[in-house]
Design a protein around this motif. Structure first.
Motif, PDB file in Angstrom:
ATOM      1  N   GLU A 129       1.290  -1.405  -0.149  1.00 58.64           N
ATOM      2  CA  GLU A 129       0.180   0.001  -0.091  1.00 58.64           C
ATOM      3  C   GLU A 129       0.835   1.640  -0.107  1.00 58.64           C
ATOM      4  N   THR A 130       2.370   1.493   0.747  1.00 61.70           N
ATOM      5  CA  THR A 130       2.896   2.745   1.036  1.00 61.70           C
ATOM      6  C   THR A 130       3.768   2.735  -0.586  1.00 61.70           C
ATOM      7  N   PHE A 131       4.216   1.496  -0.754  1.00 59.77           N
ATOM      8  CA  PHE A 131       5.781   1.885  -1.862  1.00 59.77           C
ATOM      9  C   PHE A 131       4.468   1.079  -3.288  1.00 59.77           C
ATOM     10  N   GLY A 132       3.933   0.490  -3.191  1.00 57.33           N
ATOM     11  CA  GLY A 132       3.424  -0.409  -4.736  1.00 57.33           C
ATOM     12  C   GLY A 132       4.330  -0.892  -5.282  1.00 57.33           C
ATOM     13  N   VAL A 133       4.956  -1.861  -4.103  1.00 55.43           N
ATOM     14  CA  VAL A 133       6.002  -2.891  -4.649  1.00 55.43           C
ATOM     15  C   VAL A 133       4.176  -4.010  -4.731  1.00 55.43           C
ATOM     16  N   VAL A 134       5.272  -5.313  -5.461  1.00 55.46           N
ATOM     17  CA  VAL A 134       4.501  -6.501  -5.536  1.00 55.46           C
ATOM     18  C   VAL A 134       4.632  -7.751  -5.313  1.00 55.46           C
ATOM     19  N   ALA A 135       4.116  -7.970  -3.756  1.00 55.39           N
ATOM     20  CA  ALA A 135       3.973  -9.022  -3.207  1.00 55.39           C
ATOM     21  C   ALA A 135       3.856 -10.381  -3.675  1.00 55.39           C
ATOM     22  N   ARG A 136       5.198 -11.093  -3.293  1.00 52.21           N
ATOM     23  CA  ARG A 136       4.680 -12.438  -3.847  1.00 52.21           C
ATOM     24  C   ARG A 136       4.961 -13.717  -3.017  1.00 52.21           C
ATOM     25  N   PRO A 137       3.700 -15.081  -3.504  1.00 52.74           N
ATOM     26  CA  PRO A 137       3.260 -15.810  -2.393  1.00 52.74           C
ATOM     27  C   PRO A 137       4.525 -16.243  -1.721  1.00 52.74           C
ATOM     28  N   VAL A 138       4.925 -16.380  -0.078  1.00 52.76           N
ATOM     29  CA  VAL A 138       5.712 -17.393   0.059  1.00 52.76           C
ATOM     30  C   VAL A 138       5.723 -18.368   0.371  1.00 52.76           C
TER      31      VAL A 138
END
Length: 256
Positions: A129-138
């Motif tokens: 939400e803050t930096f617009g990064v892409v979270a990948r499943p761990v």
């Protein structure tokens, strides 16, 4: 005391008062923190950082870890080594946690995609939400959501000193797999250079509960030799503070 020293003391005193008003009580401790069961909590850390008037990363460095500027000093060294010089278009970070290295990395370069593999859901959501990064499943010790040879800079900070030897090794194979030829791999491990007799004594006698597997040591030669077989060359190494001792930041370049 010098004028600079008085100013620094005043800032710390002011931050302490603000934290106490927010319901936090700070005490000085010589016990190392950060065991594997001692992850940084999301809500209390956010509240405390706001109360202290600090960014989350600076709060963790200055107040929680007692090492002001530690994150920035590592990023400064990476800049000097040329890690950001080619403006990496794709960055991947393993275990960014609060995002203190992520935030400072984004001030050095403007990647088109920044992927994260983070197990703590509240922190992962905050970073997206803050930096617009892409979270990948761990999934285990895999980066399987990221294609081969697709990333310009892969990094992990204060991660592998909390994992088992084999867990770290599995990530090493994955880091080399996803990095493009010419790309950078940056991470820190607790090598033998970080484990002089005094440091070993302090960790062993003052580590406290939750530190049975932390810090985890990683032989430097084993690490360098492994990455050599994966087409990566060690470009530099330098120390970074970690609790009562230090860890060693290793900077590799993938050549093939």
């Amino acid at each position: 005391m010098t004028a600079a020293g008085r100013a620094k003391s005043a800032v710390k005193s002011g931050a302490k008062r603000l934290l106490e008003r927010a319901g936090f009580h700070l005490v000085r401790s010589t016990t190392p923190r950060g065991g594997v069961n001692d992850f940084i909590p999301f809500e209390p850390t956010m509240r405390a950082a706001r109360a202290a008037g600090l960014s989350v990363g600076d709060y963790i460095d200055e107040v929680m870890n007692g090492t002001p500027g530690a994150t920035q000093s590592t990023v400064d060294e990476l800049r000097t080594l040329g890690v950001f010089a080619a403006e990496p278009d794709t960055v991947l970070e393993i275990g960014p946690g609060s995002g203190r290295y992520l935030e400072k990395t984004l001030k050095e370069c403007s990647p088109g995609r920044y992927e994260i593999y983070e197990t703590a859901a509240p922190w992962a959501s905050y970073l997206v939400e803050t930096f617009g990064v892409v979270a990948r499943p761990v999934t285990g010790f895999s980066l399987d959501a990221t294609p081969d040879n697709s990333v310009d800079l892969v990094q992990a900070h204060k991660v592998f000193n909390t994992l088992t030897f084999l867990g770290s090794c599995r990530y090493f194979f994955e880091m080399a797999r996803v990095t493009r030829p010419g790309g950078w791999i940056v991470f820190d491990v607790m090598t033998e250079t970080c484990l002089d007799p005094e440091a070993m004594r302090v960790w062993a006698t003052k580590g406290g509960a939750g530190h049975d597997s932390f810090p985890a040591a990683m032989p430097l030669r084993a690490c360098v030799d492994l990455f050599g077989t994966l087409g990566c060359t060690l470009e530099a190494g330098f120390p970074a503070p970690l609790g009562v001792a230090s860890t060693e930041v290793l900077v590799f370049r993938k050549t093939a």
